[in-house]
Write an enzyme that holds these catalytic residues in place. Sequence first.
Site, mmCIF file in Angstrom:
data_model
loop_
_atom_site.group_PDB
_atom_site.id
_atom_site.type_symbol
_atom_site.label_atom_id
_atom_site.label_comp_id
_atom_site.label_asym_id
_atom_site.label_seq_id
_atom_site.Cartn_x
_atom_site.Cartn_y
_atom_site.Cartn_z
ATOM 1 N N HIS A 150 -9.367 0.832 -1.390
ATOM 2 C CA HIS A 150 -9.347 1.490 -0.092
ATOM 3 C C HIS A 150 -10.763 1.400 0.493
ATOM 4 O O HIS A 150 -11.734 1.758 -0.190
ATOM 5 C CB HIS A 150 -8.993 2.967 -0.240
ATOM 6 C CG HIS A 150 -7.542 3.256 -0.491
ATOM 7 N ND1 HIS A 150 -6.831 2.659 -1.488
ATOM 8 C CD2 HIS A 150 -6.687 4.095 0.154
ATOM 9 C CE1 HIS A 150 -5.585 3.130 -1.452
ATOM 10 N NE2 HIS A 150 -5.473 3.992 -0.466
ATOM 11 N N ASP A 201 1.837 4.051 2.788
ATOM 12 C CA ASP A 201 0.789 4.858 2.149
ATOM 13 C C ASP A 201 1.390 6.018 1.333
ATOM 14 O O ASP A 201 1.558 5.879 0.118
ATOM 15 C CB ASP A 201 -0.206 5.355 3.200
ATOM 16 C CG ASP A 201 -1.595 5.609 2.641
ATOM 17 O OD1 ASP A 201 -1.829 5.347 1.452
ATOM 18 O OD2 ASP A 201 -2.475 6.059 3.407
ATOM 19 N N ASP A 202 1.677 7.133 1.987
ATOM 20 C CA ASP A 202 2.241 8.323 1.317
ATOM 21 C C ASP A 202 3.400 8.833 2.162
ATOM 22 O O ASP A 202 3.271 9.827 2.884
ATOM 23 C CB ASP A 202 1.165 9.409 1.184
ATOM 24 C CG ASP A 202 -0.020 8.938 0.366
ATOM 25 O OD1 ASP A 202 0.092 8.918 -0.868
ATOM 26 O OD2 ASP A 202 -1.045 8.567 0.974
ATOM 27 N N HIS A 244 1.430 4.754 -2.509
ATOM 28 C CA HIS A 244 1.053 5.574 -3.682
ATOM 29 C C HIS A 244 2.329 6.232 -4.190
ATOM 30 O O HIS A 244 2.957 6.997 -3.443
ATOM 31 C CB HIS A 244 0.046 6.648 -3.279
ATOM 32 C CG HIS A 244 -1.213 6.089 -2.687
ATOM 33 N ND1 HIS A 244 -2.350 5.886 -3.426
ATOM 34 C CD2 HIS A 244 -1.505 5.663 -1.420
ATOM 35 C CE1 HIS A 244 -3.299 5.375 -2.645
ATOM 36 N NE2 HIS A 244 -2.812 5.227 -1.426
ATOM 37 N N HIS A 274 0.871 -1.186 0.000
ATOM 38 C CA HIS A 274 0.000 0.000 0.000
ATOM 39 C C HIS A 274 0.900 1.227 0.000
ATOM 40 O O HIS A 274 1.279 1.745 1.044
ATOM 41 C CB HIS A 274 -0.916 -0.039 1.226
ATOM 42 C CG HIS A 274 -1.929 1.061 1.259
ATOM 43 N ND1 HIS A 274 -3.099 0.968 1.981
ATOM 44 C CD2 HIS A 274 -1.969 2.272 0.663
ATOM 45 C CE1 HIS A 274 -3.803 2.064 1.833
ATOM 46 N NE2 HIS A 274 -3.130 2.889 1.048
ATOM 47 N N GLU A 330 -11.048 3.334 5.835
ATOM 48 C CA GLU A 330 -10.033 4.282 6.325
ATOM 49 C C GLU A 330 -10.799 5.356 7.094
ATOM 50 O O GLU A 330 -10.653 5.486 8.302
ATOM 51 C CB GLU A 330 -9.255 4.886 5.147
ATOM 52 C CG GLU A 330 -8.203 5.927 5.571
ATOM 53 C CD GLU A 330 -7.487 6.593 4.385
ATOM 54 O OE1 GLU A 330 -8.012 6.538 3.249
ATOM 55 O OE2 GLU A 330 -6.420 7.201 4.621
#
Length: 314
Positions: free
Chosen positions: A184, A265-266, A10, A8, A187
């Site tokens: 997703h 994630d980011d 991005h 996961h 969340e």
Amino acid sequence: MLPTAELHIHIEGTLEPEMLVGLARRNGVALPTSDLDELRAKYSFADLQSFLDLYYDNLPVLRTSQDFYDLTSAYLDRAGRGGVRRAEIFFDPQVHLRNDVPLAAIFDGITSALGDSDISAELILCFVRDLGPDAAMETLRMALPFRDRFIGVGLDSAEVGFPPAPFKDVYELAAAEGLHRVAHAGEEGDPEYVRQALDVLGVERIDHGIRAMEDPELVARLRDEQVPLTVCPLSNVALRAIDRLSEHVLPKMLDEGLLACVNSDDPAYFGGYLDDNFAALRSELGMTEQQFATLARNSFDASFATAGQKAAWK
Ligand code: HPA
Ligand code: ZN
């Protein structure tokens, strides 16, 4: 460093301020400021949407296949130093298409970086859910000529108000094309979003899924079916899905026998890469090496790698 899979991530969320400024200069794109401290000061979020606003604002600096190559190479180098052996990487083509970047430039840049890395890495094409199911279908059809360059589809961006069910047709087409399917869910959205992703979209993994813990029946199902959950602890704190890391539900997920793994994630926006997530879980939540070993094993089990690859990593 513990060998792990990262499922996961991005790629656009790995755009560090230094690279943002460098690409803006290279491409003649104006930024509100080029001061790194001022840029970093903006990386404080009230919720998912406040993060997405900044994330989308920064993306017009990505213009050429070289830009996508540089972004992806930088992530793979950093991830490899943190123990990542396998990466299944999300990208948001709709955003770049809107910025007039051709699909071929995006695919060429990212996939040549994947090919140049020691990490086993694959691409998952994400639909921006707030652009709706028709736009998602158009995007998948545009991407099908590049079918051999990505292994699956995902669903990201603003969750609440954009439930999974309307994306049924596009996920059916993805399945017919032999693509893996993830989304997703849970969340910020309630457990119904997770249920819809499983029942209507037929996803093989849930990205995040932390709010599933509010629903004991759903937890039992996730355990019985061993549905993988790609949990992102530092992201959840940065976007205030969870007040503080010491209250994170990840240990409870493992106690419940769920197939959860850790992801960043980011990482450019949320305070760190995969190894930083593990370090924070150790210092703030007191998680143990034994729990980390379970999380690492889960990450490989949850990946779309071949059985032979998984056996070699574990
Ligand atoms: N959540 C949802 N959508 C996203 C994210 C995220 O953390 N990052 C990029 N798109
Ligand atoms: Zn995400």
